[in-house]
Design a protein around this motif. Structure first.
Motif, mmCIF file in Angstrom:
data_model
loop_
_atom_site.group_PDB
_atom_site.id
_atom_site.type_symbol
_atom_site.label_atom_id
_atom_site.label_comp_id
_atom_site.label_asym_id
_atom_site.label_seq_id
_atom_site.Cartn_x
_atom_site.Cartn_y
_atom_site.Cartn_z
ATOM 1 N N ALA A 47 2.653 0.167 -3.944
ATOM 2 C CA ALA A 47 1.747 -0.388 -4.098
ATOM 3 C C ALA A 47 0.497 0.338 -3.402
ATOM 4 O O ALA A 47 -0.878 0.360 -3.678
ATOM 5 C CB ALA A 47 1.478 -1.892 -4.034
ATOM 6 N N ASN A 48 0.551 0.825 -2.199
ATOM 7 C CA ASN A 48 -0.409 0.880 -0.978
ATOM 8 C C ASN A 48 -0.228 2.401 -0.576
ATOM 9 O O ASN A 48 -0.757 2.744 0.267
ATOM 10 C CB ASN A 48 -0.130 -0.032 0.390
ATOM 11 N N GLY A 49 0.957 3.224 -1.084
ATOM 12 C CA GLY A 49 1.024 4.451 -0.533
ATOM 13 C C GLY A 49 1.587 4.355 0.876
ATOM 14 O O GLY A 49 1.942 3.383 1.738
ATOM 15 N N TYR A 50 2.132 5.399 1.364
ATOM 16 C CA TYR A 50 2.700 5.613 2.903
ATOM 17 C C TYR A 50 1.820 5.102 3.805
ATOM 18 O O TYR A 50 0.497 5.441 3.829
ATOM 19 C CB TYR A 50 3.129 6.945 3.175
ATOM 20 N N PHE A 51 2.094 4.338 4.621
ATOM 21 C CA PHE A 51 1.328 3.995 5.775
ATOM 22 C C PHE A 51 0.027 3.106 5.554
ATOM 23 O O PHE A 51 -0.801 2.752 5.780
ATOM 24 C CB PHE A 51 0.814 4.948 6.896
ATOM 25 N N ASP A 52 0.048 2.558 4.017
ATOM 26 C CA ASP A 52 -0.978 1.676 3.365
ATOM 27 C C ASP A 52 -2.283 2.358 3.217
ATOM 28 O O ASP A 52 -3.305 1.936 3.101
ATOM 29 C CB ASP A 52 -1.120 0.395 4.328
ATOM 30 N N GLU A 53 -2.175 3.676 3.369
ATOM 31 C CA GLU A 53 -3.401 4.688 3.303
ATOM 32 C C GLU A 53 -4.211 4.515 1.839
ATOM 33 O O GLU A 53 -5.164 4.920 1.447
ATOM 34 C CB GLU A 53 -2.839 6.076 3.418
#
Length: 192
Positions: A28-34
């Motif tokens: 949902a958010n990509g790696y490291f919430d990027e």
């Protein structure tokens, strides 16, 4: 998945999660919430749904591609190097998706709408989370542990163990780093 099972199944006495990954969060958010923005998720959903139509028309799934061939370019992100060295190197297998063509592009799409750790703070049984200090994914374990110990009344039997200098794949097969003594002790105490 192990923490989700523990939140659901009251018969489970003890759970150990090594190198835990929150697949719902990363999808949902990509790696490291990027990419933790509605617009980024929407763009990703548009692309994935378009891929579903392509896959249907072709009668087969388009693959993402497996890990990079060795040697991995110097400018590749650390986690790409870590995975590639594992899946293309010491753990290569001709039938492994990560060693070869990769997973299908739409395979993890359903994870985008389901926060799998939503009720992990309601786990009453014992939990041990083990992660490598240098693992790109360590934030998943730290955040899950924090939620289980700050947003819960069942905190005394939760533990986070960070292995110094270990990367994500070290806890897959590095017999010198995996804390077998701690795992055995935890199970003996909690499986009574």
């Amino acid at each position: 998945m192990a923490l989700n099972a523990s939140a659901l199944d009251t018969r489970i006495k003890a759970t150990i999660a090594l190198t835990m990954y929150d697949m719902t969060r990363v999808n949902a958010n990509g790696y490291f919430d990027e990419e933790d923005r509605e617009e980024a998720r929407y763009k990703n959903k548009v692309a994935l749904n378009a891929q579903r139509i392509i896959d249907y028309k072709k009668g087969s799934y388009e693959l993402r591609g497996g890990c990079l061939e060795l040697p991995v370019p110097e400018d590749a992100p650390f986690y790409v190097k870590d995975y590639s060295e594992y899946y293309k190197g010491r753990a290569y297998h001709k039938r492994s998706l990560n060693s070869n063509g990769g997973w299908n592009k739409i395979g993890c799409m359903s994870f985008m709408n389901q926060p799998i750790l939503k009720y992990s703070n309601e786990i009453r049984s014992s939990v041990l989370i083990i992660h490598g200090e240098k693992a790109h994914s360590c934030y998943f374990s730290k955040d899950a542990y924090k939620d289980m110990t700050t947003n819960s009344k069942y905190t005394d039997n939760k533990e986070l163990m960070i292995i110094p200098n270990a990367v994500h794949t070290d806890l897959y097969d590095n017999m010198d780093i995996i804390p077998f003594d701690k795992i055995e002790e935890f199970l003996k105490v909690n499986m009574k």
